[in-house]
Design a protein around this motif. Structure first.
Motif, PDB file in Angstrom:
ATOM      1  N   GLY A  90       0.712  -1.171  -0.044  1.00  0.00           N
ATOM      2  CA  GLY A  90      -0.087  -0.122   0.036  1.00  0.00           C
ATOM      3  C   GLY A  90       0.971   1.183  -0.006  1.00  0.00           C
TER       4      GLY A  90
ATOM      5  N   GLN B 107     -12.098   6.885   5.849  1.00  0.00           N
ATOM      6  CA  GLN B 107     -12.601   5.826   7.131  1.00  0.00           C
ATOM      7  C   GLN B 107     -12.007   6.242   8.296  1.00  0.00           C
ATOM      8  OE1 GLN B 107     -13.190   1.761   6.242  1.00  0.00           O
ATOM      9  NE2 GLN B 107     -12.171   1.955   4.342  1.00  0.00           N
TER      10      GLN B 107
ATOM     11  N   ILE C 281      -7.803   6.518   1.641  1.00  0.00           N
ATOM     12  CA  ILE C 281      -8.563   5.653   2.787  1.00  0.00           C
ATOM     13  C   ILE C 281      -8.608   6.335   4.046  1.00  0.00           C
ATOM     14  CG2 ILE C 281      -8.334   3.710   4.192  1.00  0.00           C
ATOM     15  CD1 ILE C 281      -6.796   2.308   1.787  1.00  0.00           C
TER      16      ILE C 281
ATOM     17  N   GLU D  24      -2.522   6.141  -1.621  1.00  0.00           N
ATOM     18  CA  GLU D  24      -3.688   5.286  -1.745  1.00  0.00           C
ATOM     19  C   GLU D  24      -4.233   5.135  -0.116  1.00  0.00           C
ATOM     20  OE1 GLU D  24      -1.966   1.715  -4.686  1.00  0.00           O
ATOM     21  OE2 GLU D  24      -1.768   1.531  -2.591  1.00  0.00           O
ATOM     22  N   GLY D  25      -3.102   5.250   0.871  1.00  0.00           N
ATOM     23  CA  GLY D  25      -3.634   5.622   1.998  1.00  0.00           C
ATOM     24  C   GLY D  25      -4.254   6.758   2.648  1.00  0.00           C
TER      25      GLY D  25
ATOM     26  N   VAL E 243      -3.035   2.613   4.756  1.00  0.00           N
ATOM     27  CA  VAL E 243      -3.167   3.894   5.800  1.00  0.00           C
ATOM     28  C   VAL E 243      -2.198   3.748   6.666  1.00  0.00           C
ATOM     29  CG1 VAL E 243      -4.422   2.232   7.283  1.00  0.00           C
ATOM     30  CG2 VAL E 243      -5.245   4.622   6.675  1.00  0.00           C
TER      31      VAL E 243
ATOM     32  N   LEU F  60     -10.926  -3.860   6.997  1.00  0.00           N
ATOM     33  CA  LEU F  60      -9.996  -3.484   5.899  1.00  0.00           C
ATOM     34  C   LEU F  60      -9.195  -4.780   5.325  1.00  0.00           C
ATOM     35  CD1 LEU F  60      -8.221  -0.375   7.961  1.00  0.00           C
ATOM     36  CD2 LEU F  60     -10.120  -0.149   5.962  1.00  0.00           C
ATOM     37  N   SER F  61      -8.799  -4.623   4.037  1.00  0.00           N
ATOM     38  CA  SER F  61      -7.994  -5.671   3.445  1.00  0.00           C
ATOM     39  C   SER F  61      -6.445  -5.471   3.840  1.00  0.00           C
ATOM     40  CB  SER F  61      -7.929  -5.582   1.902  1.00  0.00           C
ATOM     41  OG  SER F  61      -7.420  -4.284   1.457  1.00  0.00           O
TER      42      SER F  61
ATOM     43  N   ASP G 277      -3.839  -4.946   1.981  1.00  0.00           N
ATOM     44  CA  ASP G 277      -3.493  -3.874   1.351  1.00  0.00           C
ATOM     45  C   ASP G 277      -3.777  -2.450   1.853  1.00  0.00           C
ATOM     46  OD1 ASP G 277      -2.236  -5.384  -0.402  1.00  0.00           O
ATOM     47  OD2 ASP G 277      -3.646  -5.211  -2.074  1.00  0.00           O
ATOM     48  N   GLU G 278      -5.141  -2.250   2.254  1.00  0.00           N
ATOM     49  CA  GLU G 278      -5.564  -1.152   2.729  1.00  0.00           C
ATOM     50  C   GLU G 278      -4.859  -0.816   4.148  1.00  0.00           C
ATOM     51  OE1 GLU G 278     -10.051  -0.593   1.105  1.00  0.00           O
ATOM     52  OE2 GLU G 278      -9.782  -2.251   2.925  1.00  0.00           O
TER      53      GLU G 278
END
Ligand code: HEC
Length: 215
Positions: free
Chosen positions: A53, A65, A61, A57-58, A144, A136-137, A139-140
């Protein structure tokens, strides 16, 4: 004897095998069942999942979230104290956070205390977002976490967290050298031999130092 204790004792005595094995009851857990629980990842990072990740991308997210409770920049909110902040470049370099000295509890951010990357990954994976832990996956979680490290000045904006870069992030955690492992509660080789243990000998003589202590 308390009012219900005699009743409880009688019931326990009637249940067969309370103080013994349960012959014929239950069965050994299967390998597949054990695997579901066998999710611990040690600070040696060996068992990290093959996840990946990036900071950017983080960021997305986090905005969707996390920010509602932890604020846009991870600083203290009405919900919880700061996730990041209170860390200098000098702290990152030496692995000990100067601001912890004399700090009030409310001024201490998560990143100021954190000794191991896996603590942050694992907590986020299991418990966050609050009320939806485990959603969360991998990757997520990695993304994050990379973003939080970036918010805290630990990694650059183009950082991608994966198995191979995790060691780098771990080596930059601001308080990585701020904890003693010389207490016998960590298994494994002694710190001097590259491990995190002290040979498994608990130290019962806890002479406590409150001022001018050894680092
Ligand atoms: C609904 C509000 C809420 C949301 C959304 C939320 N958190 Fe939290 N977070 C909390 C609360 C409350 C705690 C403290 C929980 C406790 O101590 O039991 C916490 C604690 C944490 C901690 C531990 C800090 C420490 O020092 O113990 C981390 C890390 C964290 N959150 C990260 C995240 C991330 C990453 C997200 C988004 C994926 C997220 N949180 C979303 C409310 C929230």
């Amino acid at each position: 004897m308390c009012r219900w204790c005699s009743v409880a004792a009688l019931l326990l005595a009637l249940v067969p095998g309370v103080w013994a094995d349960y012959p014929g009851v239950g069965r050994p857990a299967t390998e597949a069942e054990l695997a579901l629980w066998d999710s611990d990842i040690g600070p040696d990072l060996q068992r990290l999942p093959a996840a990946r990740g990036s900071v950017s991308e983080g960021r997305a997210i986090y905005a969707a979230q996390c920010a509602a409770c932890h604020g846009d920049d991870g600083r203290a909110t009405d919900i919880f104290y700061a996730l990041v902040g209170g860390v200098t470049a000098a702290d990152v370099a030496r692995g000990r956070v100067a601001g912890l000295q004399g700090a009030q509890p409310n001024d201490v951010s998560t990143l100021m205390m954190l000794p191991t990357l896996t603590t942050l990954l694992d907590y986020t994976a299991r418990a966050m977002p609050f009320g939806a832990g485990g959603s969360l996956s991998n990757d997520e979680v990695f993304a994050v976490t990379a973003y939080l490290l970036h918010l805290g000045g630990v990694v650059d904006g183009d950082f991608v967290l994966d198995r191979s870069s995790a060691e780098l992030a771990q080596q930059r955690l601001p308080n990585r050298n701020g904890f003693s492992t010389d207490h016998g509660l960590w298994p494994g080789a002694a710190a001097a031999d590259g491990g995190m243990g002290n040979g498994g000998i608990p130290e019962p003589d806890s002479a406590r130092c409150m001022a001018d202590c050894d680092p």
